[in-house]
Design an enzyme around this catalytic site. Sequence first.
Site, PDB file in Angstrom:
ATOM      1  N   ASP A 225      69.034  76.944  53.984  1.00 18.65           N
ATOM      2  CA  ASP A 225      67.814  76.491  53.151  1.00 18.65           C
ATOM      3  C   ASP A 225      67.373  77.711  52.033  1.00 18.65           C
ATOM      4  O   ASP A 225      67.988  78.941  52.421  1.00 18.65           O
ATOM      5  CB  ASP A 225      66.732  75.927  53.709  1.00 18.65           C
ATOM      6  CG  ASP A 225      66.168  74.899  52.994  1.00 18.65           C
ATOM      7  OD1 ASP A 225      66.306  74.786  52.042  1.00 18.65           O
ATOM      8  OD2 ASP A 225      65.686  73.889  53.628  1.00 18.65           O
TER       9      ASP A 225
ATOM     10  N   GLU B 143      69.631  74.999  47.853  1.00 20.15           N
ATOM     11  CA  GLU B 143      68.603  75.697  47.166  1.00 20.15           C
ATOM     12  C   GLU B 143      68.092  74.580  45.950  1.00 20.15           C
ATOM     13  O   GLU B 143      67.637  75.043  44.940  1.00 20.15           O
ATOM     14  CB  GLU B 143      69.090  76.775  46.680  1.00 20.15           C
ATOM     15  CG  GLU B 143      70.255  76.959  45.842  1.00 20.15           C
ATOM     16  CD  GLU B 143      70.100  76.618  44.177  1.00 20.15           C
ATOM     17  OE1 GLU B 143      70.485  75.188  44.110  1.00 20.15           O
ATOM     18  OE2 GLU B 143      69.594  77.174  43.381  1.00 20.15           O
ATOM     19  N   TRP B 144      68.519  73.349  46.368  1.00 17.53           N
ATOM     20  CA  TRP B 144      68.001  72.172  45.619  1.00 17.53           C
ATOM     21  C   TRP B 144      68.335  72.086  44.368  1.00 17.53           C
ATOM     22  O   TRP B 144      67.561  71.713  43.257  1.00 17.53           O
ATOM     23  CB  TRP B 144      66.380  72.178  45.529  1.00 17.53           C
ATOM     24  CG  TRP B 144      65.637  72.846  46.879  1.00 17.53           C
ATOM     25  CD1 TRP B 144      66.068  72.028  48.251  1.00 17.53           C
ATOM     26  CD2 TRP B 144      65.248  73.887  47.070  1.00 17.53           C
ATOM     27  NE1 TRP B 144      65.585  72.716  49.296  1.00 17.53           N
ATOM     28  CE2 TRP B 144      64.863  74.083  48.606  1.00 17.53           C
ATOM     29  CE3 TRP B 144      64.603  74.942  46.244  1.00 17.53           C
ATOM     30  CZ2 TRP B 144      64.256  75.084  49.214  1.00 17.53           C
ATOM     31  CZ3 TRP B 144      64.002  76.020  47.071  1.00 17.53           C
ATOM     32  CH2 TRP B 144      63.894  76.157  48.516  1.00 17.53           C
ATOM     33  N   GLY B 145      69.328  72.896  43.836  1.00 12.02           N
ATOM     34  CA  GLY B 145      69.892  72.691  42.372  1.00 12.02           C
ATOM     35  C   GLY B 145      68.979  73.262  41.562  1.00 12.02           C
ATOM     36  O   GLY B 145      69.491  73.084  40.138  1.00 12.02           O
TER      37      GLY B 145
ATOM     38  N   ASP C  28      64.176  67.499  47.279  1.00 11.50           N
ATOM     39  CA  ASP C  28      64.170  66.389  48.422  1.00 11.50           C
ATOM     40  C   ASP C  28      64.337  64.927  47.817  1.00 11.50           C
ATOM     41  O   ASP C  28      63.176  64.712  47.196  1.00 11.50           O
ATOM     42  CB  ASP C  28      63.207  66.940  49.223  1.00 11.50           C
ATOM     43  CG  ASP C  28      63.641  68.192  50.017  1.00 11.50           C
ATOM     44  OD1 ASP C  28      64.361  68.896  49.756  1.00 11.50           O
ATOM     45  OD2 ASP C  28      62.746  68.450  51.130  1.00 11.50           O
TER      46      ASP C  28
HETATM   47  C1  GLA Z   1      63.743  71.603  52.560  1.00  9.18           C
HETATM   48  C2  GLA Z   1      65.261  70.877  52.582  1.00  9.18           C
HETATM   49  C3  GLA Z   1      65.191  69.758  53.497  1.00  9.18           C
HETATM   50  C4  GLA Z   1      64.960  70.244  54.677  1.00  9.18           C
HETATM   51  C5  GLA Z   1      63.554  70.736  54.790  1.00  9.18           C
HETATM   52  C6  GLA Z   1      63.251  71.318  56.229  1.00  9.18           C
HETATM   53  O1  GLA Z   1      62.831  70.767  52.051  1.00  9.18           O
HETATM   54  O2  GLA Z   1      65.585  70.774  51.324  1.00  9.18           O
HETATM   55  O3  GLA Z   1      66.316  69.009  53.310  1.00  9.18           O
HETATM   56  O4  GLA Z   1      65.816  70.617  55.215  1.00  9.18           O
HETATM   57  O5  GLA Z   1      63.458  71.848  54.049  1.00  9.18           O
HETATM   58  O6  GLA Z   1      61.950  71.990  56.380  1.00  9.18           O
END
Ligand code: GLA
Length: 498
Positions: free
Chosen positions: A243, A278-280, A301
């Site tokens: 993450d 890293e969420w794109g 997310d």
């Molecule tokens: C981030 C990630 C999620 C999850 C949480 C855990 O938000 O994107 O998928 O792993 O952390 O805290």
Amino acid sequence: MKKTTFYFVMFVLLGMLMPFNLIYADGSNKIFEGAPCINPPYIIGNYPETTFLFYIPTSGERPMAWEADNLPKGLSLNSETGIISGKVTDAGEYTVTLTATNRLGKDKQQIIIRIGEELALTPPMGWNSWNTFGRHLTESLIMEIADAMVKNGMRDLGYAYINIDDFWQLKERGADGHIQINKEKFPNGIKYVADYLHERGLKLGIYSDAAEYTCGGVCGSIGYEDVDAKDFADWGVDLLKYDYCGAPFGQQEAIERYTKMGKALRATNRSIIYSVCEWGQREPWKWAKQVGGHYWRTTGDIGDHWSNKVIGPGLGVMEITDMNASLSEYAGPGGWNDPDMLIVGISGTSMSIGGNNKGGCSDEQYRSHMSLWCMMASPLLCGNDIRTMSRETFETLTNRNIIAINQDVLGKQATRSIRADYFDIWVKPLSNNEMAIACLNRSDKLLDVLIDSKTIPGLTANAEIKDVWAGRNLGKLSDGLNVKLEPYQCKVYIFSGK
Ligand code: GLA
């Protein structure tokens, strides 16, 4: 009518009525009924000189016995458990013939074992603790999930990874320089859980973060990549989700941090899948594979809902789909776009992604979500409580026809050929000159959509059509297929013999 013509017509009619594959349309768990059927994946990658572990996913009545011909040197099959294990020294591509036999028959299937530098040659399948349980995960939960996956037959549909997400660690690193396992949650440690999973042919995933603390505020890996990667490998970990909370915004810094962990993982003695999370935000589709990643998040997310316009928090299935849709050129064997984990069957019970018992989707919407993730060649990581799921949820997660589209060896992500106000049409080229086409109704109204050779390039009137969810052959395309869609329904077809 001549006798031969009569038989021919009957043959064609029967063919149209017969389900083309075993699915579980009446709701019973048919995974353990009937003659054997070896399910995907049909191509498996592993690094040389690292432990190889593969359970042959097979539906059909038990007891079942397996055989494998032409296994590479170093691997052996346990014919009673269906687990292939060992270590291969020489890189190369090995074609292996598997046979599964039970009281009612036999199935033979060729698979490829590719020993080399690539893993995840099809999108990884499994389960992750985050979407339902959030911080409330324990050793016994993980082991019960493993038991459920074996018992309910999900393992026989290809689900293999069980991934521990955030909160398995204590907040501070130990004085010895190692991450401290939260012993209240995992009293016997991580290796104990990994061993339990491996005995069943399943694999273990774990979670860390490219900063001092994770998103949940417990110990991350920055500065200790080599130590942590080695610990993970010593414990028998098979996948790391890495993450990016608490880390710098820039793309270059992210590349550096992900490279460090990528190298550390590759330097261990295990084949560890590396999930870049890293969420794109820094276009990881352009660099994550080069730093050793096997799939990378393309969005923020997911929440347990269909669309943000209706309810938050987290992104809806529709918003995520739209963000991931244009990235198909970056996906392929060994590196996949990850539009986040599945929410199928969470139904408002999440303790992390939109809790308070709000949200949730209808069964139809969850099925469409599954269809889209399969079409987009996404990792299939479910996140519902698979110990107690409903019949509908189970059927959505275990339809072998839709999973086969996801696991197709060509490894193409569908492109969206039409994006209208209320519907989408998606096209995914498959191996054997087949093509999967999905029609999605985004609206709450009934909708009619026409698929024909004029709207979809490459289709001809001669193409044979199979309806994937209904499990039926529909005959030839001819002048076109008029698709009737319920609100939010996604129908998926396979076209063959262009
Ligand atoms: C981030 C990630 C999620 C999850 C949480 C855990 O938000 O994107 O998928 O792993 O952390 O805290």
